[in-house]
Structure formats: C-alpha cells, structure tokens
Scaffold this motif. Sequence first.
Motif, PDB file in Angstrom:
ATOM      1  N   VAL A   1       0.866  -1.180   0.000  1.00  0.00           N
ATOM      2  CA  VAL A   1       0.000   0.000   0.000  1.00  0.00           C
ATOM      3  C   VAL A   1       0.901   1.228   0.000  1.00  0.00           C
ATOM      4  O   VAL A   1       1.633   1.481   0.969  1.00  0.00           O
ATOM      5  CB  VAL A   1      -0.941   0.003   1.210  1.00  0.00           C
ATOM      6  CG1 VAL A   1      -1.808   1.253   1.198  1.00  0.00           C
ATOM      7  CG2 VAL A   1      -1.815  -1.246   1.194  1.00  0.00           C
ATOM      8  N   LEU A   2       0.857   1.948  -1.084  1.00  0.00           N
ATOM      9  CA  LEU A   2       1.710   3.125  -1.213  1.00  0.00           C
ATOM     10  C   LEU A   2       1.106   4.335  -0.506  1.00  0.00           C
ATOM     11  O   LEU A   2       1.788   5.038   0.238  1.00  0.00           O
ATOM     12  CB  LEU A   2       1.943   3.426  -2.699  1.00  0.00           C
ATOM     13  CG  LEU A   2       2.762   4.679  -3.007  1.00  0.00           C
ATOM     14  CD1 LEU A   2       4.145   4.552  -2.419  1.00  0.00           C
ATOM     15  CD2 LEU A   2       2.828   4.909  -4.507  1.00  0.00           C
ATOM     16  N   VAL A   3      -0.174   4.592  -0.733  1.00  0.00           N
ATOM     17  CA  VAL A   3      -0.830   5.784  -0.187  1.00  0.00           C
ATOM     18  C   VAL A   3      -2.174   5.367   0.387  1.00  0.00           C
ATOM     19  O   VAL A   3      -2.916   4.595  -0.241  1.00  0.00           O
ATOM     20  CB  VAL A   3      -1.029   6.868  -1.267  1.00  0.00           C
ATOM     21  CG1 VAL A   3      -1.839   8.034  -0.705  1.00  0.00           C
ATOM     22  CG2 VAL A   3       0.309   7.359  -1.770  1.00  0.00           C
ATOM     23  N   SER A   4      -2.481   5.865   1.567  1.00  0.00           N
ATOM     24  CA  SER A   4      -3.797   5.715   2.164  1.00  0.00           C
ATOM     25  C   SER A   4      -4.177   7.080   2.734  1.00  0.00           C
ATOM     26  O   SER A   4      -3.709   7.482   3.807  1.00  0.00           O
ATOM     27  CB  SER A   4      -3.788   4.639   3.262  1.00  0.00           C
ATOM     28  OG  SER A   4      -5.059   4.541   3.852  1.00  0.00           O
ATOM     29  N   GLU A   5      -5.006   7.794   2.015  1.00  0.00           N
ATOM     30  CA  GLU A   5      -5.342   9.175   2.371  1.00  0.00           C
ATOM     31  C   GLU A   5      -6.838   9.274   2.642  1.00  0.00           C
ATOM     32  O   GLU A   5      -7.659   8.695   1.905  1.00  0.00           O
ATOM     33  CB  GLU A   5      -4.941  10.113   1.235  1.00  0.00           C
ATOM     34  CG  GLU A   5      -5.212  11.574   1.546  1.00  0.00           C
ATOM     35  CD  GLU A   5      -4.876  12.466   0.368  1.00  0.00           C
ATOM     36  OE1 GLU A   5      -4.894  13.685   0.541  1.00  0.00           O
ATOM     37  OE2 GLU A   5      -4.618  11.926  -0.725  1.00  0.00           O
ATOM     38  N   LEU A   6      -7.187  10.001   3.685  1.00  0.00           N
ATOM     39  CA  LEU A   6      -8.585  10.208   4.067  1.00  0.00           C
ATOM     40  C   LEU A   6      -8.812  11.694   4.288  1.00  0.00           C
ATOM     41  O   LEU A   6      -8.141  12.325   5.116  1.00  0.00           O
ATOM     42  CB  LEU A   6      -8.919   9.429   5.342  1.00  0.00           C
ATOM     43  CG  LEU A   6     -10.322   9.652   5.917  1.00  0.00           C
ATOM     44  CD1 LEU A   6     -11.387   9.182   4.926  1.00  0.00           C
ATOM     45  CD2 LEU A   6     -10.492   8.936   7.247  1.00  0.00           C
ATOM     46  N   ASP A   7      -9.764  12.263   3.538  1.00  0.00           N
ATOM     47  CA  ASP A   7     -10.190  13.657   3.706  1.00  0.00           C
ATOM     48  C   ASP A   7     -11.615  13.651   4.250  1.00  0.00           C
ATOM     49  O   ASP A   7     -12.505  13.017   3.672  1.00  0.00           O
ATOM     50  CB  ASP A   7     -10.147  14.411   2.375  1.00  0.00           C
ATOM     51  CG  ASP A   7      -8.720  14.600   1.891  1.00  0.00           C
ATOM     52  OD1 ASP A   7      -7.813  14.575   2.730  1.00  0.00           O
ATOM     53  OD2 ASP A   7      -8.524  14.754   0.670  1.00  0.00           O
ATOM     54  N   LYS A   8     -11.823  14.373   5.354  1.00  0.00           N
ATOM     55  CA  LYS A   8     -13.127  14.410   5.992  1.00  0.00           C
ATOM     56  C   LYS A   8     -13.445  15.845   6.366  1.00  0.00           C
ATOM     57  O   LYS A   8     -12.624  16.537   6.985  1.00  0.00           O
ATOM     58  CB  LYS A   8     -13.147  13.522   7.236  1.00  0.00           C
ATOM     59  CG  LYS A   8     -14.495  13.464   7.929  1.00  0.00           C
ATOM     60  CD  LYS A   8     -14.444  12.522   9.127  1.00  0.00           C
ATOM     61  CE  LYS A   8     -15.810  12.462   9.829  1.00  0.00           C
ATOM     62  NZ  LYS A   8     -15.771  11.565  11.014  1.00  0.00           N
ATOM     63  N   SER A   9     -14.651  16.302   5.997  1.00  0.00           N
ATOM     64  CA  SER A   9     -15.109  17.659   6.345  1.00  0.00           C
ATOM     65  C   SER A   9     -16.569  17.589   6.753  1.00  0.00           C
ATOM     66  O   SER A   9     -17.345  16.808   6.192  1.00  0.00           O
ATOM     67  CB  SER A   9     -14.922  18.618   5.155  1.00  0.00           C
ATOM     68  OG  SER A   9     -15.707  18.206   4.055  1.00  0.00           O
ATOM     69  N   GLU A  10     -16.919  18.428   7.741  1.00  0.00           N
ATOM     70  CA  GLU A  10     -18.298  18.460   8.254  1.00  0.00           C
ATOM     71  C   GLU A  10     -18.630  19.908   8.620  1.00  0.00           C
ATOM     72  O   GLU A  10     -17.840  20.585   9.287  1.00  0.00           O
ATOM     73  CB  GLU A  10     -18.432  17.559   9.471  1.00  0.00           C
ATOM     74  CG  GLU A  10     -19.847  17.482  10.003  1.00  0.00           C
ATOM     75  CD  GLU A  10     -19.978  16.488  11.144  1.00  0.00           C
ATOM     76  OE1 GLU A  10     -21.067  16.387  11.725  1.00  0.00           O
ATOM     77  OE2 GLU A  10     -18.953  15.802  11.445  1.00  0.00           O
ATOM     78  N   SER A  11     -19.792  20.364   8.178  1.00  0.00           N
ATOM     79  CA  SER A  11     -20.245  21.733   8.475  1.00  0.00           C
ATOM     80  C   SER A  11     -21.722  21.697   8.871  1.00  0.00           C
ATOM     81  O   SER A  11     -22.478  20.848   8.386  1.00  0.00           O
ATOM     82  CB  SER A  11     -20.031  22.648   7.261  1.00  0.00           C
ATOM     83  OG  SER A  11     -20.804  22.209   6.163  1.00  0.00           O
ATOM     84  N   ARG A  12     -22.108  22.682   9.748  1.00  0.00           N
ATOM     85  CA  ARG A  12     -23.506  22.765  10.211  1.00  0.00           C
ATOM     86  C   ARG A  12     -23.895  24.229  10.309  1.00  0.00           C
ATOM     87  O   ARG A  12     -23.162  25.033  10.904  1.00  0.00           O
ATOM     88  CB  ARG A  12     -23.658  22.092  11.571  1.00  0.00           C
ATOM     89  CG  ARG A  12     -25.091  22.098  12.080  1.00  0.00           C
ATOM     90  CD  ARG A  12     -25.168  21.402  13.417  1.00  0.00           C
ATOM     91  NE  ARG A  12     -26.537  21.370  13.906  1.00  0.00           N
ATOM     92  CZ  ARG A  12     -26.903  20.869  15.092  1.00  0.00           C
ATOM     93  NH1 ARG A  12     -25.979  20.378  15.919  1.00  0.00           N
ATOM     94  NH2 ARG A  12     -28.178  20.889  15.457  1.00  0.00           N
ATOM     95  N   ALA A  13     -25.060  24.590   9.718  1.00  0.00           N
ATOM     96  CA  ALA A  13     -25.574  25.965   9.748  1.00  0.00           C
ATOM     97  C   ALA A  13     -26.980  25.961  10.333  1.00  0.00           C
ATOM     98  O   ALA A  13     -27.814  25.109   9.982  1.00  0.00           O
ATOM     99  CB  ALA A  13     -25.586  26.557   8.330  1.00  0.00           C
ATOM    100  N   ILE A  14     -27.227  26.896  11.276  1.00  0.00           N
ATOM    101  CA  ILE A  14     -28.531  27.012  11.951  1.00  0.00           C
ATOM    102  C   ILE A  14     -29.146  28.353  11.586  1.00  0.00           C
ATOM    103  O   ILE A  14     -28.491  29.398  11.683  1.00  0.00           O
ATOM    104  CB  ILE A  14     -28.382  26.890  13.480  1.00  0.00           C
ATOM    105  CG1 ILE A  14     -27.781  25.524  13.836  1.00  0.00           C
ATOM    106  CG2 ILE A  14     -29.722  27.085  14.174  1.00  0.00           C
ATOM    107  CD1 ILE A  14     -27.518  25.364  15.317  1.00  0.00           C
ATOM    108  N   SER A  15     -30.408  28.327  11.147  1.00  0.00           N
ATOM    109  CA  SER A  15     -31.160  29.555  10.826  1.00  0.00           C
ATOM    110  C   SER A  15     -32.363  29.629  11.761  1.00  0.00           C
ATOM    111  O   SER A  15     -33.226  28.731  11.740  1.00  0.00           O
ATOM    112  CB  SER A  15     -31.620  29.542   9.358  1.00  0.00           C
ATOM    113  OG  SER A  15     -30.512  29.472   8.492  1.00  0.00           O
ATOM    114  N   GLY A  16     -32.441  30.674  12.573  1.00  0.00           N
ATOM    115  CA  GLY A  16     -33.558  30.782  13.505  1.00  0.00           C
ATOM    116  C   GLY A  16     -33.536  32.109  14.237  1.00  0.00           C
ATOM    117  O   GLY A  16     -32.818  33.043  13.869  1.00  0.00           O
ATOM    118  N   THR A  17     -34.320  32.181  15.287  1.00  0.00           N
ATOM    119  CA  THR A  17     -34.427  33.395  16.094  1.00  0.00           C
ATOM    120  C   THR A  17     -33.390  33.351  17.196  1.00  0.00           C
ATOM    121  O   THR A  17     -33.262  32.324  17.876  1.00  0.00           O
ATOM    122  CB  THR A  17     -35.833  33.510  16.699  1.00  0.00           C
ATOM    123  OG1 THR A  17     -36.789  33.469  15.643  1.00  0.00           O
ATOM    124  CG2 THR A  17     -35.975  34.804  17.487  1.00  0.00           C
TER     125      THR A  17
END
Length: 663
Positions: free
Chosen positions: A593-609
């Motif tokens: 196994v030459l390369v084992s790459e993991l990209d992970k991104s998570e975003s959360r947006a709240i719209s309210g009062t």
Amino acid sequence: MMRIWRMSAACVAVPMAMASCLAWPQQPAPTEPESVPAAAAATKTPDPNQKDAAEAKQVRNSDRRRAAKLYLAASKLFTDGQFEEAMEEYQQAARLDPGNANYPLAVSVARSHLVTALVQAAAKDRLRGDAAAARSALARALELDPKNIQVNEHLYELGDDALRGQPGPLYEQGAETAGEAPELAPVAGVHTFHLHTDQPQIIQLVFNAYGIEATVDESVRHVPARLDLDNVGFEAAARVVGMATTSFYVPLDAHRVLVAHDTRENRDQFQRWELETVYLPGLTKEELTEVGNLARNVFDVRQAVTEPTAGTISLRAPEQTLNAFNATMRELLDGRSQVLLEVHIIQLAHTSERNTGVNPPQTMGVFNVASEAESIFTANQSLIQQIVSSGLAAPGDFLTILGILVASGQVSNSIFSGGIATFGGSLTNCGTSVYSCNGAATTFALAPGSLSANISLNTSETRELDDLQLRLGDGEAATIKSGTRYPIQTASFSGLGASIPNIPGLTGAGASGSLSSLLASYSGSVPNFPQVEYQDLGLTLKATPKVMRNDEVALTLDLKIDALAGSSINGNPILNNRSWSGVVTVRKGEATVLVSELDKSESRAISGTPGISEIPGLNDLTGNDNQKNHASLLIVITPHVVRGTQAAGHSPMMRVEKGATVR
C-alpha cells in the motif's frame, strides 16, 4: 551418403505376364501332318525359327505344367520380396518350357529387383560402418549385372572410404585442419615444497612434481628465489610459481610446457592465440561498435574486427580471454529483467447534505393603516366607484373595497398583499373616507416576514477503481498520470494597436477605395492573443523497479497530487500540492500500500431566532443545514517479475590475464 534407387518400370509387367501364362500349359501342342515326305524334309535348308519351333514341339505336357507351377510359386516369392528365390524358380520354369516368352521376361525383372535390393542393403551397411557387408552385397550385385552403373558407383565410394581411413603422412594430417589447443594432464594429488634456489630450477622442480616436463626459456632470469608451499594442487602451485618468478607457461602437449618471462613480447611470441567469430544478430552499428570497444578496452583484445553488415565480430586472443568474453556477452545478450507493475488506484467519496427545520421571519414592519388606505383610495377613485356601482360592496364598507382592490390585482401593495395584524383603534363605521372611521388614525398593522419550512436530504457516493499495468525493464522509469490538464494563462499580447499612423496609400484611401474600409475594420478592434500553460491536475506517479538477487523488487517511487485550491491571485489559480518520494522493497508478487489518504469535512448551519434557536429541544425545530464529506484514496502496487535473467547468487568470476610489463 545414402542413395535411394528407383525401381524399373518393368516391374509393372510382371503381374500381367503371370496372368498371360497361366492358360498356356492347358493348350495341346500342335502336331505336324504325317503326309509330309521324309525326302522333301531332308532336302530343305535348316531354319533357326523352325528349329526352335521343333524344340518347342518336343516339350512334354508334364514339363509345361511343372513350369506353370514354378511360375506361380515364384510370383508369390516375388510379391513377398524374396527376389533371389523367385529368380531361381523363374529360371527353372524357363528351362522346362523354353518356348514361353514370359518366363525369361520374369527372370529379367526379378534380377533387376534383386540388384536394386542389394545396392540399398550395401548403402545401409556403409552408413553403419560395416564396409565388409557392403562390399559383399555389391560384389553379388555386380555378379548378377556386371554392366550396372549404380553398382560401380557404390564400389567407387567404398574405395574412397578405404582411402580416407588410411593414415597419411605427418605433414598431410594437419594441412587442412586446425587442431584444438593442447590441454595439460598433470598428476592428481597435492605436494609440499620448501625450495631455495634459482628461478629456473624452482620452475622445473614444481612442474616435475606433477608429471609435467618444463622447458624454461632463456628470458627467465637466474636469480635466487625461495618457495614454501604446503599441500597444494597443480593449479595453485603453478599460479604461485608464476607470481614468484614473474613467468607464464604455455602447454606444448599433455605433459610438456614452455615457461617464459611474463612480458607482452613473450606472450605475443609464445602464447597460442585462437580466432573466433562471434555472431551478434539484431545489434545496430553503434551497438556493435560498443561491443568492439568492450573487447579492446576491457578484455585487452588487440585484434577485434566488427562487420556491421553481417552482424559479427572476429576476435583473435588467448582461449581464456575468448571464454571470458563469450561469458560476458552471454550475460549481456540475455537482456535485463522485466517487471510488470500492477497499480490499483481506489477512490471512495461520500457527500451528504441535510436541510430540515422552520425558518421564522427575520424582519417585521409596522405601519398606520389609515394613511396607507387613504393613499390607495385617493389613487383609485374610479375603481372604487365601479365597485360600488356594480354592487360588489357598500359605499361605506372600507375593508371590503380594500380587499377587492388588492385581490383583483389592480392595486399592488406589498403591505396588504401579505398577512397583517392590526392593533389600536377600530376600522368600523367608516364613511366615504377612512378618516371618518372611529379611531382610524390610531389603527396600526404589523406585517411579519415570510415563514418557510425545509425538509430535504441530498447524498451521493462514488467509487472509482483504476487498474493500470506497466511492463518495465530493470531500472527503467515510467510515469502514470491520472487526472486532467488545466489551462492557466501566463501572458497575453496584442497584434495591432488602437491608433494607427496616417500613411498615404496604406492608412488612407490611396489608389484603391476599398483599402480604407479594410483598414477601418482592423483599426476598430485590438485582437488579444493569450499564452496558456497547461498544468497537470490529479495524480502523478513515477516508478522505477530494480530486481534484486533475493527475489525482491526495489521500487523507487515519486508521488505527486495537484488540485485547485478554489481561490486565485491576479487571475491565476492557486494549486494545492502533495508529494511523497521514497524506496519500497517487496518480494515479487506481493502487494504494498503506497498511499492511504482520508479527507473528511463536516459543516452545520442554523437559521432561527436568536435565543430561541439555542434552547435545547427547540433548536431542532429551526432550520439546520448539515453537510458531511468523506474522500478516501488508496494506491496499491504489486510487482511481478515476468522475466528474470539473474540467477540466484553471484555469477562465477573469470580471471583474465593481460600481458604484463617488464619489472
């Protein structure tokens, strides 16, 4: 030489002759009439034909029948290949019945077949080396057919063989052939030497100990020397003596050698050189020249001639040097090892977006109902009269008239088009004017913003597998590129300027009226020529395999991943770069196994009062936009040695002696 003789065409007539003579003995012989006078017969001249006919008339019927039986038996023998027995019985049948012409013809055919069989048997005996049997068979064939040319030719060949087998004079034995170099036959065993005398005496004593007679040339100096060796064989002893006395030996025969001082002149004079032509098909002229340089510079072959048209190189050197050159060329011509690189590029991507909840109104508006309604009524008096005259609303019904105007679309007002909530005074008992209503001046309305509810889910998964195979030579580099080529503008230039000087005949009309219109089309526009450079985006893998001697493959790898960053400076995009280089050693057929790459991104947006959306339990009711991205990259390389020219361990070493200089 083996010769194949063809049978005569007369063999075909034998079966026909057999069939024609079978009915012959059944016919009675004709008899002469008895009325012929004896005196007349005596006075007639004797005729040979009449004599034969008379003899035929005298053959008895029993002899004819016996001859026919012999003919049939001989025919069976002829069919079985027993030609000599068949010929003898054909001859007996011919003697019993001389008048039958088929019997002598059958004898001739059987004799020709017998001669042919004897010649073929003699050729086989000659190939086996049995000259006596071949000579006996040819003698018998010559006895049957003395004038046969084929028999005589085979006899001549036997005579030539006998002459070649006789030993010739000594000067003729090696006149047409070049013999091999003599090989020494020393006495087996080990000996111990403790000698303190001059160099020629040491050489003779050591060689005599192994049964070799040494003739020492006068170039070997008579200087004192000392030699101490314990339990050594002939090869080791001869090598040590050569180094101690600065000499070399040349075999004269199996038990004699000539020893001389080791100089280039003496080697050229006494050492036996052999001539060999090495065939190197498929090499170019340049490669064949390199082989010639290798023979001259490395193996010290001073006489090396290359023939590019024939693909050969002719060498004249000692046998040991030629053997070393052939062994080296054999290793080189076997070619380099070849490696099959199996590259698997696995890409996994997962994207998920979820948008749920309620988006409450973010803004609210407050206005005076009386002032807004008065402005609408003032601007639409004619429409109000039409509504009242048509009976759709009473003259003092303020709210009904306002609702009809807004609902019909004749009046566009953002305040009344949405929902409103009134507070303050009342809008009842209005007259023709809203200001005549009770408390109309103190009536206000609240207009909230828009309210939206979201419930959506977007998800996607991608799986990509690239299976690449590269066949490379040992030490050969290869590059794998997987991705796209992105154009990047590096510069631009213009071919014409906006202002052109006035040149009569060129910028002006001149002699042609169409020139000014043509020039106007160029002077009105400034063409722009961009200069673009393409950048490789994606994966770039460079691999160089090297086959080791322990069934392992060393991989020199350079990995580079380029991608757009999403922003730019002065119109030029920014690139993200990731690179790795190193050496990996694996066994052939095993994956790494030459390369084992993991990209992970998570975003959360709240719209309210504000405030309410932060309360636990209520924040789930407000608008939530969740985005999750996962990306994995896996590169697996498996080397396979499809052609291995290197044997296990080191190749045997060969020592090449060059002409030494005078010390």
